[in-house]
Write an enzyme that holds these catalytic residues in place. Structure first.
Site, PDB file in Angstrom:
ATOM      1  N   LYS A  89      -6.929   4.633 -20.080  1.00 61.61           N
ATOM      2  CA  LYS A  89      -7.245   4.990 -21.452  1.00 61.61           C
ATOM      3  C   LYS A  89      -5.987   4.827 -22.313  1.00 61.61           C
ATOM      4  CE  LYS A  89     -11.066   5.846 -19.349  1.00 61.61           C
ATOM      5  NZ  LYS A  89     -11.433   7.147 -18.839  1.00 61.61           N
ATOM      6  N   TYR A 137     -15.267  15.097 -17.197  1.00 60.28           N
ATOM      7  CA  TYR A 137     -15.658  13.688 -17.101  1.00 60.28           C
ATOM      8  C   TYR A 137     -16.845  13.543 -16.140  1.00 60.28           C
ATOM      9  CZ  TYR A 137     -14.908   8.650 -16.547  1.00 60.28           C
ATOM     10  OH  TYR A 137     -15.059   7.292 -16.518  1.00 60.28           O
ATOM     11  N   ARG A 160       0.850  -1.210   0.000  1.00 63.06           N
ATOM     12  CA  ARG A 160       0.000   0.000   0.000  1.00 63.06           C
ATOM     13  C   ARG A 160       0.884   1.259   0.000  1.00 63.06           C
ATOM     14  NH1 ARG A 160      -2.148   1.962   4.380  1.00 63.06           N
ATOM     15  NH2 ARG A 160      -2.778   0.008   5.338  1.00 63.06           N
ATOM     16  N   ASP A 163      -6.561  17.566 -16.097  1.00 57.32           N
ATOM     17  CA  ASP A 163      -6.803  16.177 -16.500  1.00 57.32           C
ATOM     18  C   ASP A 163      -6.499  16.102 -18.001  1.00 57.32           C
ATOM     19  OD1 ASP A 163      -7.843  13.761 -17.388  1.00 57.32           O
ATOM     20  OD2 ASP A 163      -9.585  13.808 -16.047  1.00 57.32           O
TER      21      ASP A 163
HETATM   22  C1  LIG Z   1     -11.920   7.684 -17.716  1.00 58.69           C
HETATM   23  C2  LIG Z   1     -11.628   9.059 -17.289  1.00 58.69           C
HETATM   24  C3  LIG Z   1     -11.439   9.365 -15.928  1.00 58.69           C
HETATM   25  C4  LIG Z   1     -11.585   8.337 -14.826  1.00 58.69           C
HETATM   26  O1  LIG Z   1     -10.643   7.339 -14.933  1.00 58.69           O
HETATM   27  P1  LIG Z   1     -10.858   5.827 -14.415  1.00 58.69           P
HETATM   28  O2  LIG Z   1      -9.572   5.194 -14.718  1.00 58.69           O
HETATM   29  O3  LIG Z   1     -12.018   5.276 -15.164  1.00 58.69           O
HETATM   30  O4  LIG Z   1     -11.153   5.933 -12.960  1.00 58.69           O
HETATM   31  C5  LIG Z   1     -11.127  10.668 -15.610  1.00 58.69           C
HETATM   32  N1  LIG Z   1     -11.029  11.627 -16.551  1.00 58.69           N
HETATM   33  C6  LIG Z   1     -11.224  11.368 -17.848  1.00 58.69           C
HETATM   34  C7  LIG Z   1     -11.094  12.465 -18.841  1.00 58.69           C
HETATM   35  C8  LIG Z   1     -11.522  10.079 -18.275  1.00 58.69           C
HETATM   36  O5  LIG Z   1     -11.724   9.831 -19.566  1.00 58.69           O
END
Ligand SMILES: *Cc1c(COP(=O)(O)O)cnc(C)c1O
Length: 405
Positions: free
Chosen positions: A209, A112, A59, A184
């Site tokens: 992603k 998101y 952790r 982000d």
């Molecule tokens: C998918 C996504 C998230 C969240 O990510 P997870 O890995 O699904 O928790 C946050 N921001 C954007 C722009 C995303 O496409």
């Protein structure tokens, strides 16, 4: 240090990668372990437990995850990186670690869907205040700043309508008000854009992603300087959110990372062709792709996206095709596709398509959704690496079949 001189395509293969010391394995091993042998360090009153090899408990830290963190930081050109179990986990850790009750956040109005839910349903309960503005409009951002604003939170390009915010200008604005800028950058990973180099204090990714790129593991990453990231490692990710990545997921992400550059360039190339087709199609009212001159922030995108515009695009269906409402036409069209897959995620090798109003953004009340441009006719695509001609043919046959339906 020498690695800094190599170009991105070389760095993405080699940066911070060294063969395993024990075996010489070039592909790093997976340390699938929770617990490590403890040693003692210090003397007298100062005796403390310590992992004899620097690790105590997964952790806190794990060698496979550390290897991924080092590679990501080297590629982003940041001092540090902390990896989490998911992208939303990374965003959650940013707010939990940096904010207190009474703090104010200026956030993008198009972000998101689950990020909005996290802010509204969770953080507001703990006394954090939010104002949502169009972060492509700097005057609107400036007007939303309050004396207690601690964080400017933007997504660029934004999900789902690909709105682009000027990262450099947002950083200047945030810093002028003693606030931090978090970006982000999931939709535009390296080598498209490097938010920290543009002045962002924190860059977060859902590595689920593009960075993983194969749809095999959830993951998140937080990038920034050492001093800012230290509390994440000792507190935010380790204790408060307690959401470190699993060793296997770190390993899968590292495997995907190797091909990030070639995949991204291909995604961009195919997306540009599909975007041009859609822009000329009478079934489509409007296309949102940062690489099209018709995109409202084309100039900003050209400045900060390194001549690449990503693999994500969205489009607004034309009204009244075959006598259908946009919603009806959208639903029919999506069921007629044969090659393109209906799915909510993005950044994979296969082309994925989704309908934000009924899928990823359905939790947002209709009024707010429409204000942010998420209409019933908006369709979002994550362009894969297939031959663009096949994708275009599939779109064309699905449009025509839905019209007749
Ligand atoms: C998918 C996504 C998230 C969240 O990510 P997870 O890995 O699904 O928790 C946050 N921001 C954007 C722009 C995303 O496409």
């Amino acid at each position: 240090m020498e690695e800094q001189q190599y170009r991105f395509e070389t760095q993405v293969i080699h940066a911070m990668q060294s063969p395993d010391e024990m075996t010489g394995a070039i592909c790093p091993p997976i340390f699938q372990t929770a617990t490590y042998l403890l040693g003692y360090a210090g003397t007298g009153d100062n005796i403390v437990f310590n992992g004899s090899h620097g690790y105590t408990y997964t952790r806190t830290a794990n060698p496979t995850t550390t290897a991924l963190e080092k590679r990501l930081a080297a590629l982003a050109g940041t001092e540090d990186c902390v990896v989490t179990a998911s992208g939303l986990g990374a965003i959650s850790a940013v707010l939990h670690t940096l904010l207190q009750p009474g703090d104010h956040v200026v956030a993008g109005d198009v972000i998101y869907g689950s990020t909005t839910t996290l802010f509204q349903e969770h953080f507001r309960k703990f006394g954090v205040e939010f104002t949502y503005v169009d972060t492509a409009d700097l005057a609107a951002v400036e007007a939303a700043v309050r004396p207690n604003t601690k964080l400017l939170y933007i997504e660029s390009p934004a999900n789902p309508n690909l709105k682009v915010s000027d990262i450099e200008a947002c950083a200047v604005l945030a810093h002028a008000h003693q606030a931090l800028l978090a970006v982000d950058s999931t939709f535009a990973p390296m080598p498209i854009q490097f938010p920290n180099r543009l002045g962002a204090d924190i860059c977060v990714y859902s590595t689920t992603k593009y960075i993983n790129g194969h749809g095999t593991a959830l993951g998140g990453a937080i990038l920034g300087n050492k001093q800012l990231l230290e509390p994440f490692r000792t507190y935010g990710v380790k204790l408060v959110c307690a959401n470190p990545a699993s060793p296997f997921n770190s390993w899968l992400t590292m495997l995907g990372l190797k091909t990030l550059d070639i995949r991204m360039r291909r995604h961009c190339e195919v997306a540009m062709e599909v975007a041009c087709f859609l822009e000329n199609s009478h079934y489509v009212e409007k296309v949102y792709y940062p690489g099209l001159e018709s995109h409202p922030q084309y100039q900003t995108a050209s400045r900060q996206m390194n001549g690449l515009y990503g693999g994500m695009l969205a489009f607004e269906l034309a009204d009244g095709i075959g006598g259908h409402s946009k919603l009806n036409f959208a639903k029919r069209f999506l069921t007629k596709l044969k090659l393109i897959t209906l799915a909510a995620s993005l950044g994979e090798l296969d082309t994925l398509i989704e309908h934000p109003a009924s899928m990823t953004h359905r939790a947002i009340p209709a009024e707010e959704r429409l204000k942010a441009g998420i209409t019933d006719g908006l369709v979002r695509m994550s362009i894969g690496v297939e031959n663009p001609k096949d994708l275009i043919a599939d779109l064309q046959q699905a449009f025509a079949a839905a019209e007749k339906d």
